[in-house]
Design an enzyme around this catalytic site. Structure first.
Site, PDB file in Angstrom:
ATOM      1  N   HIS A 182       6.950  -0.374 -63.461  1.00  0.00           N
ATOM      2  CA  HIS A 182       6.290   0.389 -62.395  1.00  0.00           C
ATOM      3  C   HIS A 182       4.798   0.398 -62.673  1.00  0.00           C
ATOM      4  CE1 HIS A 182      10.267   1.756 -61.295  1.00  0.00           C
ATOM      5  NE2 HIS A 182      10.454   2.164 -62.529  1.00  0.00           N
ATOM      6  N   ALA A 193      11.291   7.982 -63.045  1.00  0.00           N
ATOM      7  CA  ALA A 193      10.997   6.765 -63.805  1.00  0.00           C
ATOM      8  C   ALA A 193       9.513   6.448 -63.875  1.00  0.00           C
ATOM      9  CB  ALA A 193      11.761   5.596 -63.192  1.00  0.00           C
ATOM     10  N   ASN A 240      12.691   5.691 -55.259  1.00  0.00           N
ATOM     11  CA  ASN A 240      12.458   7.140 -55.400  1.00  0.00           C
ATOM     12  C   ASN A 240      11.128   7.402 -56.104  1.00  0.00           C
ATOM     13  OD1 ASN A 240      15.008   8.411 -54.318  1.00  0.00           O
ATOM     14  ND2 ASN A 240      15.822   6.854 -55.691  1.00  0.00           N
TER      15      ASN A 240
HETATM   16  N1  LIG Z   1      13.347   9.691 -59.091  1.00  0.00           N
HETATM   17  C1  LIG Z   1      13.548   8.598 -59.814  1.00  0.00           C
HETATM   18  O1  LIG Z   1      12.660   8.130 -60.526  1.00  0.00           O
HETATM   19  C2  LIG Z   1      14.844   7.893 -59.771  1.00  0.00           C
HETATM   20  C3  LIG Z   1      15.849   8.293 -58.914  1.00  0.00           C
HETATM   21  N2  LIG Z   1      17.049   7.631 -58.898  1.00  0.00           N
HETATM   22  C4  LIG Z   1      18.070   8.102 -57.967  1.00  0.00           C
HETATM   23  O2  LIG Z   1      18.904   9.018 -58.651  1.00  0.00           O
HETATM   24  C5  LIG Z   1      20.212   9.013 -58.066  1.00  0.00           C
HETATM   25  C6  LIG Z   1      21.268   8.842 -59.139  1.00  0.00           C
HETATM   26  O3  LIG Z   1      21.128   7.583 -59.776  1.00  0.00           O
HETATM   27  P1  LIG Z   1      22.347   6.917 -60.568  1.00  0.00           P
HETATM   28  O4  LIG Z   1      23.101   7.956 -61.278  1.00  0.00           O
HETATM   29  O5  LIG Z   1      21.801   5.762 -61.306  1.00  0.00           O
HETATM   30  O6  LIG Z   1      23.217   6.381 -59.336  1.00  0.00           O
HETATM   31  P2  LIG Z   1      24.798   6.036 -59.366  1.00  0.00           P
HETATM   32  O7  LIG Z   1      25.036   5.195 -58.165  1.00  0.00           O
HETATM   33  O8  LIG Z   1      25.191   5.535 -60.694  1.00  0.00           O
HETATM   34  O9  LIG Z   1      25.467   7.473 -59.157  1.00  0.00           O
HETATM   35  C7  LIG Z   1      25.404   8.225 -57.977  1.00  0.00           C
HETATM   36  C8  LIG Z   1      26.711   8.952 -57.840  1.00  0.00           C
HETATM   37  O10 LIG Z   1      26.655   9.893 -56.757  1.00  0.00           O
HETATM   38  C9  LIG Z   1      27.878   9.826 -56.030  1.00  0.00           C
HETATM   39  N3  LIG Z   1      27.665  10.274 -54.645  1.00  0.00           N
HETATM   40  C10 LIG Z   1      27.416   9.541 -53.536  1.00  0.00           C
HETATM   41  N4  LIG Z   1      27.257  10.329 -52.468  1.00  0.00           N
HETATM   42  C11 LIG Z   1      27.436  11.597 -52.909  1.00  0.00           C
HETATM   43  C12 LIG Z   1      27.433  12.861 -52.275  1.00  0.00           C
HETATM   44  N5  LIG Z   1      27.177  12.978 -50.969  1.00  0.00           N
HETATM   45  N6  LIG Z   1      27.680  13.961 -53.021  1.00  0.00           N
HETATM   46  C13 LIG Z   1      27.923  13.853 -54.342  1.00  0.00           C
HETATM   47  N7  LIG Z   1      27.963  12.675 -54.992  1.00  0.00           N
HETATM   48  C14 LIG Z   1      27.708  11.568 -54.287  1.00  0.00           C
HETATM   49  C15 LIG Z   1      28.262   8.380 -56.109  1.00  0.00           C
HETATM   50  O11 LIG Z   1      29.671   8.266 -55.875  1.00  0.00           O
HETATM   51  P3  LIG Z   1      30.255   6.888 -55.252  1.00  0.00           P
HETATM   52  O12 LIG Z   1      30.054   5.882 -56.320  1.00  0.00           O
HETATM   53  O13 LIG Z   1      31.666   7.230 -54.987  1.00  0.00           O
HETATM   54  O14 LIG Z   1      29.425   6.608 -54.026  1.00  0.00           O
HETATM   55  C16 LIG Z   1      27.870   8.012 -57.545  1.00  0.00           C
HETATM   56  O15 LIG Z   1      28.877   8.301 -58.447  1.00  0.00           O
HETATM   57  C17 LIG Z   1      20.186   7.886 -57.023  1.00  0.00           C
HETATM   58  O16 LIG Z   1      19.879   8.406 -55.735  1.00  0.00           O
HETATM   59  C18 LIG Z   1      19.037   7.030 -57.489  1.00  0.00           C
HETATM   60  O17 LIG Z   1      18.502   6.245 -56.459  1.00  0.00           O
HETATM   61  C19 LIG Z   1      17.296   6.610 -59.760  1.00  0.00           C
HETATM   62  C20 LIG Z   1      16.320   6.191 -60.613  1.00  0.00           C
HETATM   63  C21 LIG Z   1      15.015   6.753 -60.653  1.00  0.00           C
HETATM   64  O1  LIG Z   2      14.716   3.903 -62.149  1.00  0.00           O
HETATM   65  C1  LIG Z   2      13.809   3.211 -61.695  1.00  0.00           C
HETATM   66  O2  LIG Z   2      13.256   2.320 -62.354  1.00  0.00           O
HETATM   67  C2  LIG Z   2      13.268   3.460 -60.334  1.00  0.00           C
HETATM   68  C3  LIG Z   2      14.261   3.661 -59.296  1.00  0.00           C
HETATM   69  O3  LIG Z   2      15.348   3.158 -59.340  1.00  0.00           O
HETATM   70  C4  LIG Z   2      13.861   4.477 -58.160  1.00  0.00           C
HETATM   71  O4  LIG Z   2      12.682   4.827 -58.050  1.00  0.00           O
HETATM   72  O5  LIG Z   2      14.728   4.814 -57.344  1.00  0.00           O
END
Ligand SMILES: NC(=O)C1=CN([C@@H]2O[C@H](COP(=O)(O)OP(=O)(O)OC[C@H]3O[C@@H](n4cnc5c(N)ncnc54)[C@H](OP(=O)(O)O)[C@@H]3O)[C@@H](O)[C@H]2O)C=CC1
Ligand SMILES: O=C([O-])CC(=O)C(=O)O
Length: 264
Positions: free
Chosen positions: A217, A121, A187
């Site tokens: 951000h 992001a 993240n």
């Molecule tokens: N780098 C970046 O800029 C960003 C990173 N992120 C990160 O990206 C990831 C995905 O985001 P998002 O899709 O919005 O999150 P969501 O919560 O919508 O989806 C995550 C999914 O992963 C599942 N899950 C949980 N634990 C595990 C596991 N051990 N193995 C496989 N699946 C699992 C969850 O299932 P359940 O619901 O059953 O727990 C859920 O369905 C998150 O960690 C988020 O923090 C997000 C935004 C920005």
């Molecule tokens: O998606 C975003 O805006 C940022 C976020 O959640 C993250 O860094 O985990």
């Protein structure tokens, strides 16, 4: 030509957005995912849902993108790398743990695979990486999201989120602590830390803002190279207010780039 087929770890808001977007693009297909048993029923029939990492590895995806949680990075990514499959990580905050960074590097080395992180992001990481070579004196990140994006985090115990009337800062500290306390919202700070001055020296401020329409951000850095400041105003994914749409698009861009022989 081989049509690449990739798998996602997790099938939440980001993986769903990625799958739909890749489908429209047509060059790469997201055809499998690794999900917790309880989540399996919610995966559409067109995607093969695995509940064990061994089964996912046996299916030999061309690439795996982790879009799940810090725990998933810890548990599932090392064996996939050891099996020789490249992985792109989105839950970058997991890499605040130095031991895990080493484990991932060792796993990639032994499997002859490659692990990479997305810009997600945020932007400007190229500037930080280049600037860091001549020394950075200060890197500060400010994250501002609407109150609903902080639900289920420690901000809930520090503030009355639903009653906020003005922007309120509730965290100031290192990227190390931010990654630990706000794993689903910081993240980006981990990506900034890895590109710049590391987790302990990256300053982080987090704000709940009832007037905010976007996930914003702000990144500021100072060093021998000069100064740099950017602000991103990201629209959130409809399915998850914590996650910016740009983060899903950045994964898609990283996937397409992975299969391109020319990097531009
Ligand atoms: N780098 C970046 O800029 C960003 C990173 N992120 C990160 O990206 C990831 C995905 O985001 P998002 O899709 O919005 O999150 P969501 O919560 O919508 O989806 C995550 C999914 O992963 C599942 N899950 C949980 N634990 C595990 C596991 N051990 N193995 C496989 N699946 C699992 C969850 O299932 P359940 O619901 O059953 O727990 C859920 O369905 C998150 O960690 C988020 O923090 C997000 C935004 C920005
Ligand atoms: O998606 C975003 O805006 C940022 C976020 O959640 C993250 O860094 O985990």
């Amino acid at each position: 030509m081989h049509h690449p087929s990739i798998a996602a770890i997790g099938f939440g808001a980001m993986a769903r957005s990625l799958q739909k977007s890749l489908e429209q693009h047509g060059d790469v297909t997201l055809s499998a995912c690794l999900v917790p048993e309880a989540f399996r029923a919610s995966v559409p029939d067109t995607i093969t849902a695995y509940t064990s990492v061994e089964d996912l590895i046996a299916a030999k995806p061309d690439l795996v993108v982790e879009c799940a949680t810090h725990d998933a990075v810890r548990e599932s990514v090392p064996p996939i790398l050891r099996a020789g499959i490249d992985v792109i990580i989105v839950s970058i905050g997991a890499l605040a743990d130095r031991d895990l960074r080493e484990t991932l590097q060792d796993a990639a080395h032994s499997g002859g695979s490659r692990v990479s992180v997305v810009s997600g992001a945020i932007g400007g990481l190229d500037v930080l990486r280049a600037g860091a070579l001549a020394g950075l004196e200060e890197v500060t990140y400010v994250g501002r999201k609407p109150p609903r994006a902080w639900a289920g985090t420690p901000a809930e115990t520090l503030l009355n989120l639903s009653a906020l009337t003005e922007p309120t800062e509730f965290y100031e500290g290192s990227a190390t602590q931010a990654a630990h306390d706000y794993p689903k919202n910081t993240n980006v700070t981990a990506a900034v830390a890895l590109a710049g001055v590391g987790f302990d020296d990256t300053r982080v401020k987090l704000i709940a803002d009832p007037t905010a329409q976007t996930n914003s951000h702000e990144l500021e850095a100072r060093g021998a190279f000069g100064r740099f400041r950017i602000v991103l105003e990201n629209n959130a994914l409809p399915e998850n207010p914590k996650t910016s749409w740009l983060a899903a698009l950045s994964v898609e861009q990283a996937v397409l780039r992975h299969f391109n022989s020319m990097e531009v």
